[in-house]
Motif scaffolding. Structure first.
Motif, PDB file in Angstrom:
ATOM      1  N   ARG A  88       0.825  -1.428   0.387  1.00  0.00           N
ATOM      2  CA  ARG A  88       0.035   0.224   0.450  1.00  0.00           C
ATOM      3  C   ARG A  88       0.792   1.634  -0.171  1.00  0.00           C
ATOM      4  N   GLU A  89       2.378   1.170   0.969  1.00  0.00           N
ATOM      5  CA  GLU A  89       2.780   2.038   0.935  1.00  0.00           C
ATOM      6  C   GLU A  89       4.063   2.324  -0.591  1.00  0.00           C
ATOM      7  N   THR A  90       4.002   1.621  -0.944  1.00  0.00           N
ATOM      8  CA  THR A  90       4.162   1.584  -2.302  1.00  0.00           C
ATOM      9  C   THR A  90       3.558   1.526  -3.591  1.00  0.00           C
ATOM     10  N   VAL A  91       2.275   1.117  -3.283  1.00  0.00           N
ATOM     11  CA  VAL A  91       1.209   1.166  -5.312  1.00  0.00           C
ATOM     12  C   VAL A  91       0.382   1.530  -4.328  1.00  0.00           C
ATOM     13  N   ARG A  92      -0.380   2.659  -4.238  1.00  0.00           N
ATOM     14  CA  ARG A  92      -1.794   3.425  -3.417  1.00  0.00           C
ATOM     15  C   ARG A  92      -2.752   2.879  -4.081  1.00  0.00           C
ATOM     16  N   ASP A  93      -3.012   3.190  -5.628  1.00  0.00           N
ATOM     17  CA  ASP A  93      -3.737   2.789  -6.178  1.00  0.00           C
ATOM     18  C   ASP A  93      -4.077   1.513  -6.563  1.00  0.00           C
ATOM     19  N   ASN A  94      -4.751   0.776  -7.924  1.00  0.00           N
ATOM     20  CA  ASN A  94      -4.645  -0.347  -7.886  1.00  0.00           C
ATOM     21  C   ASN A  94      -4.781  -1.552  -7.727  1.00  0.00           C
ATOM     22  N   PRO A  95      -6.270  -1.540  -6.339  1.00  0.00           N
ATOM     23  CA  PRO A  95      -6.331  -2.655  -5.477  1.00  0.00           C
ATOM     24  C   PRO A  95      -6.483  -3.914  -6.283  1.00  0.00           C
ATOM     25  N   ALA A  96      -7.016  -3.787  -7.456  1.00  0.00           N
ATOM     26  CA  ALA A  96      -6.527  -5.650  -8.242  1.00  0.00           C
ATOM     27  C   ALA A  96      -5.429  -6.293  -7.740  1.00  0.00           C
ATOM     28  N   ALA A  97      -4.336  -4.868  -8.281  1.00  0.00           N
ATOM     29  CA  ALA A  97      -2.881  -5.606  -8.542  1.00  0.00           C
ATOM     30  C   ALA A  97      -2.455  -5.917  -6.983  1.00  0.00           C
ATOM     31  N   ARG A  98      -2.780  -5.286  -6.132  1.00  0.00           N
ATOM     32  CA  ARG A  98      -2.522  -5.553  -4.411  1.00  0.00           C
ATOM     33  C   ARG A  98      -2.827  -6.957  -4.361  1.00  0.00           C
ATOM     34  N   THR A  99      -4.620  -6.665  -4.258  1.00  0.00           N
ATOM     35  CA  THR A  99      -4.680  -8.264  -3.856  1.00  0.00           C
ATOM     36  C   THR A  99      -4.512  -9.366  -4.704  1.00  0.00           C
ATOM     37  N   ALA A 100      -4.248  -9.101  -5.567  1.00  0.00           N
ATOM     38  CA  ALA A 100      -3.476 -10.605  -6.504  1.00  0.00           C
ATOM     39  C   ALA A 100      -2.608 -10.895  -5.675  1.00  0.00           C
ATOM     40  N   VAL A 101      -1.439  -9.844  -5.387  1.00  0.00           N
ATOM     41  CA  VAL A 101      -0.793 -10.509  -4.575  1.00  0.00           C
ATOM     42  C   VAL A 101      -0.764 -10.897  -3.078  1.00  0.00           C
ATOM     43  N   SER A 102      -1.368 -10.427  -2.685  1.00  0.00           N
ATOM     44  CA  SER A 102      -2.230 -10.946  -1.327  1.00  0.00           C
ATOM     45  C   SER A 102      -2.892 -11.644  -0.964  1.00  0.00           C
ATOM     46  N   ILE A 103      -3.607 -11.878  -2.311  1.00  0.00           N
ATOM     47  CA  ILE A 103      -4.245 -13.792  -2.454  1.00  0.00           C
ATOM     48  C   ILE A 103      -2.903 -14.906  -3.039  1.00  0.00           C
ATOM     49  N   ALA A 104      -2.115 -14.720  -3.773  1.00  0.00           N
ATOM     50  CA  ALA A 104      -0.533 -15.548  -3.590  1.00  0.00           C
ATOM     51  C   ALA A 104      -0.370 -15.542  -2.330  1.00  0.00           C
ATOM     52  N   VAL A 105       0.013 -15.021  -1.988  1.00  0.00           N
ATOM     53  CA  VAL A 105       0.501 -15.076  -0.459  1.00  0.00           C
ATOM     54  C   VAL A 105       0.174 -15.413   0.690  1.00  0.00           C
ATOM     55  N   HIS A 106      -0.942 -15.042   0.723  1.00  0.00           N
ATOM     56  CA  HIS A 106      -1.840 -15.883   1.373  1.00  0.00           C
ATOM     57  C   HIS A 106      -1.971 -17.785   1.234  1.00  0.00           C
ATOM     58  N   ASP A 107      -2.085 -17.643  -0.271  1.00  0.00           N
ATOM     59  CA  ASP A 107      -2.602 -19.277  -0.695  1.00  0.00           C
ATOM     60  C   ASP A 107      -0.880 -19.900  -0.637  1.00  0.00           C
ATOM     61  N   LEU A 108       0.382 -19.217  -0.745  1.00  0.00           N
ATOM     62  CA  LEU A 108       1.744 -20.115  -0.217  1.00  0.00           C
ATOM     63  C   LEU A 108       1.554 -20.405   1.127  1.00  0.00           C
ATOM     64  N   ALA A 109       1.106 -19.477   2.171  1.00  0.00           N
ATOM     65  CA  ALA A 109       1.216 -19.346   3.860  1.00  0.00           C
ATOM     66  C   ALA A 109       0.280 -20.349   4.207  1.00  0.00           C
ATOM     67  N   ALA A 110      -1.129 -20.844   3.942  1.00  0.00           N
ATOM     68  CA  ALA A 110      -1.853 -21.345   4.266  1.00  0.00           C
ATOM     69  C   ALA A 110      -1.363 -22.843   3.536  1.00  0.00           C
ATOM     70  N   LYS A 111      -0.607 -22.738   2.503  1.00  0.00           N
ATOM     71  CA  LYS A 111       0.140 -24.543   1.733  1.00  0.00           C
ATOM     72  C   LYS A 111       1.635 -25.297   2.769  1.00  0.00           C
ATOM     73  N   ARG A 112       2.175 -24.038   3.296  1.00  0.00           N
ATOM     74  CA  ARG A 112       3.089 -24.165   4.212  1.00  0.00           C
ATOM     75  C   ARG A 112       2.167 -24.598   5.715  1.00  0.00           C
ATOM     76  N   LEU A 113       1.490 -24.266   5.973  1.00  0.00           N
ATOM     77  CA  LEU A 113       0.996 -24.691   7.546  1.00  0.00           C
ATOM     78  C   LEU A 113       0.296 -26.449   6.827  1.00  0.00           C
ATOM     79  N   GLY A 114       0.754 -26.239   5.345  1.00  0.00           N
ATOM     80  CA  GLY A 114      -0.692 -28.148   5.610  1.00  0.00           C
ATOM     81  C   GLY A 114      -2.438 -27.609   6.146  1.00  0.00           C
ATOM     82  N   VAL A 115      -2.928 -26.216   5.539  1.00  0.00           N
ATOM     83  CA  VAL A 115      -4.132 -25.975   5.958  1.00  0.00           C
ATOM     84  C   VAL A 115      -5.076 -25.449   5.054  1.00  0.00           C
ATOM     85  N   PRO A 116      -6.337 -25.408   4.835  1.00  0.00           N
ATOM     86  CA  PRO A 116      -7.399 -24.785   3.850  1.00  0.00           C
ATOM     87  C   PRO A 116      -6.791 -23.114   4.444  1.00  0.00           C
ATOM     88  N   LEU A 117      -7.019 -22.201   4.173  1.00  0.00           N
ATOM     89  CA  LEU A 117      -7.042 -20.669   4.535  1.00  0.00           C
ATOM     90  C   LEU A 117      -8.051 -20.487   5.589  1.00  0.00           C
TER      91      LEU A 117
END
Length: 346
Positions: A88-117
């Motif tokens: 958000r500090e780097t790109v103030r607008d473009n929320p869909a772009a930030r959301t895509a990255v947020s989803i990917a990182v959440h997906d990876l974090a939950a996968k590393r724990l071996g559980v659904p999000l």
């Protein structure tokens, strides 16, 4: 931890042209983000930008290198709050772009724990509302045919796009084909406040559940006028984009309709849900026309919702990603046996 990230644009054909009061869409242009750890485990997210909010696939692709540099610099898939804050500090607008990255990182974090999000968040998968299925604007007989097909496919909650001089005729056709369905209306800002009040009265005769965004977002007092006089509950969509909008719509509607592509990230979406609750609003999560790279993430939030409108991937002719089963309406998180959001390439 070391993270690497890539992205690509995909164009997916819709099952049939989709029309609302603002225009017609035949393809969905999504941008897919992948974030991979040092062990080769990958999280996937998707951006479905909307020109109505000043965002396009081109703008998403333009800012993603900077956003993905944030992820690679932090290098920790579990540093979710830090990543969203830095993005958000780097790109103030473009929320869909930030959301895509947020989803990917959440997906990876939950996968590393071996559980659904949803389980990583501690949510109950058995408390999910059914998703609605949207019937776009069309000739009356085509709306009738689409409604019959949706009912045959098992959908019991239908969202009907309005904003024409045939609105009553369209609803009459829908109700005839779906006498037992729950019907919601979305006018996409096409009505005046007075039209909204007048329309709410006859819509109530067809047992409509609520009206979504009847008046232009630029008319907050018109929204209040409609809310105070409508015979039906009012949901705010275009009037509710960011967290700061939630207190503004309180007292002007009954339901806050959030979309991941407006929020800028999954943590921000959860903050908006909590804020809406604190202001006495019910909560719906909607979507753009999206692949399961992002719809699957929205489904993980379903236990926090009163209403769901997560049919974006259901409107596609073919989705490159599989996700939680939403066919027929129920959001079957409890049946999901995949870690992360549940989105996997088909």
């Amino acid at each position: 931890m070391t993270l690497s990230a890539t992205f690509e644009r995909v164009s997916v054909e819709l099952d049939q042209p989709f029309t609302i009061a603002r225009g017609t869409q035949t393809h969905a242009e999504n941008v897919i983000v992948r974030v991979t750890d040092e062990g080769g485990m990958t999280g996937v997210g998707g951006a479905a930008p909307a020109a109505h909010y000043g965002e396009t696939p081109d703008t998403v692709e333009a800012v993603l290198p900077d956003l993905l540099s944030v992820v690679e610099d932090i290098g920790d898939a579990h540093a979710l709050a830090e990543i969203e804050t830095r993005m958000r500090e780097t790109v103030r607008d473009n929320p869909a772009a930030r959301t895509a990255v947020s989803i990917a990182v959440h997906d990876l974090a939950a996968k590393r724990l071996g559980v659904p999000l949803y389980r990583m968040w501690g949510l109950d998968p058995d408390t999910t509302p059914e998703t609605s299925y949207t019937i776009g604007l069309d000739a009356t007989e085509r709306v009738r045919e689409k409604t019959a097909a949706a009912v045959d496919a098992g959908y019991s909650v239908l969202k009907i796009k309005l904003g024409t001089d045939r609105d009553r005729e369209l609803i009459e056709a829908v109700r005839e084909e779906a006498p037992d369905a729950t019907i919601r209306i979305d006018a996409n800002e096409a009505w005046t406040p007075k039209e909204t009040v007048a329309n709410s009265r006859w819509l109530a005769d067809y047992d409509v559940e609520f009206i979504e965004q009847p008046v232009p977002a630029e008319d907050p007092e018109g929204l209040r006028f409609a809310y105070e006089r409508s015979a039906l509950p009012i949901a705010a969509d275009e009037s509710c984009i960011t967290l700061s909008d939630v207190p503004t719509i309180a007292g002007r509607c009954d339901i806050a309709n959030l979309k991941l592509m407006k929020t800028g990230g999954l943590l921000e979406a959860r903050r908006m849900i909590a804020t809406a609750r604190a202001h006495g609003l019910e909560v719906m999560l909607g979507c753009m026309i999206e692949t399961n790279a992002s719809i699957a993430a929205g489904a993980q939030l379903a236990p926090l919702l009163d209403y769901a409108d997560l049919d974006g991937s259901l409107l596609l002719a073919g989705d490159p990603y599989d996700g939680p089963d939403l066919s027929g309406g129920p959001i079957r998180l409890a049946e999901q046996d995949r870690a992360g959001t549940g989105a996997v390439m088909q």
